[in-house]
Design a protein around this motif. Sequence first.
Motif, PDB file in Angstrom:
ATOM      1  N   ARG A  74       0.839  -1.216   0.000  1.00 44.22           N
ATOM      2  CA  ARG A  74       0.000   0.000   0.000  1.00 44.22           C
ATOM      3  C   ARG A  74       0.867   1.256   0.000  1.00 44.22           C
ATOM      4  O   ARG A  74       0.559   2.233  -0.687  1.00 44.22           O
ATOM      5  CB  ARG A  74      -0.934  -0.010   1.207  1.00 44.22           C
ATOM      6  CG  ARG A  74      -2.007  -1.096   1.155  1.00 44.22           C
ATOM      7  CD  ARG A  74      -3.016  -0.922   2.276  1.00 44.22           C
ATOM      8  NE  ARG A  74      -3.997  -2.001   2.289  1.00 44.22           N
ATOM      9  CZ  ARG A  74      -4.037  -2.979   3.194  1.00 44.22           C
ATOM     10  NH1 ARG A  74      -3.138  -2.995   4.190  1.00 44.22           N
ATOM     11  NH2 ARG A  74      -4.945  -3.915   3.132  1.00 44.22           N
ATOM     12  N   GLY A  77       1.881   2.164  -3.230  1.00 45.91           N
ATOM     13  CA  GLY A  77       0.790   2.502  -4.131  1.00 45.91           C
ATOM     14  C   GLY A  77       0.350   1.358  -5.027  1.00 45.91           C
ATOM     15  O   GLY A  77      -0.204   1.591  -6.108  1.00 45.91           O
ATOM     16  N   ASP A  79      -2.017  -1.783  -5.783  1.00 38.79           N
ATOM     17  CA  ASP A  79      -3.261  -2.479  -5.494  1.00 38.79           C
ATOM     18  C   ASP A  79      -2.987  -3.984  -5.528  1.00 38.79           C
ATOM     19  O   ASP A  79      -2.145  -4.454  -6.290  1.00 38.79           O
ATOM     20  CB  ASP A  79      -4.306  -2.111  -6.560  1.00 38.79           C
ATOM     21  CG  ASP A  79      -5.676  -2.674  -6.247  1.00 38.79           C
ATOM     22  OD1 ASP A  79      -5.946  -2.961  -5.071  1.00 38.79           O
ATOM     23  OD2 ASP A  79      -6.464  -2.839  -7.194  1.00 38.79           O
TER      24      ASP A  79
END
Length: 404
Positions: A74, A77, A79
């Motif tokens: 996370r 960045g 997913d």
Amino acid sequence: MILLKTSKDSLKGYEIMRNFDFLMPSVNFFGPGVIEKIGERAKILNMKRPLVVTDTFLEKLPNGPYEQTAKSLRTAGIDFVLYDGVEPNPKVRNIQAAKKLYIEKGCDSIITVGGGSAHDTGKGTGIILTNGDDITELAGIETLDNPLPPLMAVNTTAGTGSELTRHCVITNTETHLKFVVVSWRNIPLVSFNDPMLMLDVPRGMTAATGMDAFVQAIEPYVSINRNDITDSQCEKAIQLIEESLREVVANGHNIEARTKMVEAEMLAGMAFNNADLGYVHAMAHQLGGQYDAPHGVCCALLLPYVEKFNLIACPERFAKLAKIMGENTDGLSTRDAAELSIKAMKQMAIDVGIPKSIKEIGAKIEDFPMMAENALKDGNAFSNPRKATKEELIQLYQEAYDAN
């Protein structure tokens, strides 16, 4: 060895060695805190939506390996999609479920978090994503034509070495057959071994996975495919396990012992990735597949009986093993020294609390002929130093059954 001159005169004094390859992940992170690098490495590998493969226990463990992996992803960045259906001795159904989720959620890569079961599930998922849906048809050595999706492995046990290796072991619940797909394409691109993730591994699992590493250092040392590089890795791994496995079973929060065990399992993994294994693993796969028993326990229970059988093939190797294990071999014949190595293997299993016989994990005498036949077909059987008949493997199962 690479010889720069090829004339007959120039070869005098040289021992001509066979060629060999040496396989391992291209990047291996080791040490406290390396789990923080997962997100960074995922970005370098251009992972946009990895499938994170783990089990429900690790998924729910507060600030555990999964939670730390998720935090790192996370922060970078990235997913990701969670698959937490890993089972011990991973089943065909596990990899099929993971594949379905991978496709439905549009994943592009795989990150495994756990021990050997998680890594094998991730590898198996990758295999059927790119090489055909029926993984049972791909059992064997170098059967894969296509690369797997990008794969990283976060390791949480000091045992299987699966985060480093080309082996993928899956159980077919319909046949109770545990089979192996061995291919360089299965090797993760990046591995992470953080000893701090292993401090709370339960005692029984610590013992079982530690004994698996022990076996994985011994079998390559006597394998017909051994070489000088794998020999050095096996010797150091065995030394580290002798120094630390008993201590880490007694006190899981002994950071020094945990670190030594991680070093040992990595070395053993590199060794058997290249020198291969033998009948201990070939036979243990049948026990694990038939009775859903812990792999490391199966290996530990079979180890002394298989290696006693192997002893006549290379007694000098077993004599060296005895010395590495701390046995006093001064003044002994090669054969007597070699016998001490078998004694030391049994004692290690006793000290860390492994059951005494395969009877205790549910083995049944009537299954031995079928298991022996399948063991001879296992991908690990072909590098054993002594060739056995089906009847001889049945006898080895019987000896491990009668042990007391």
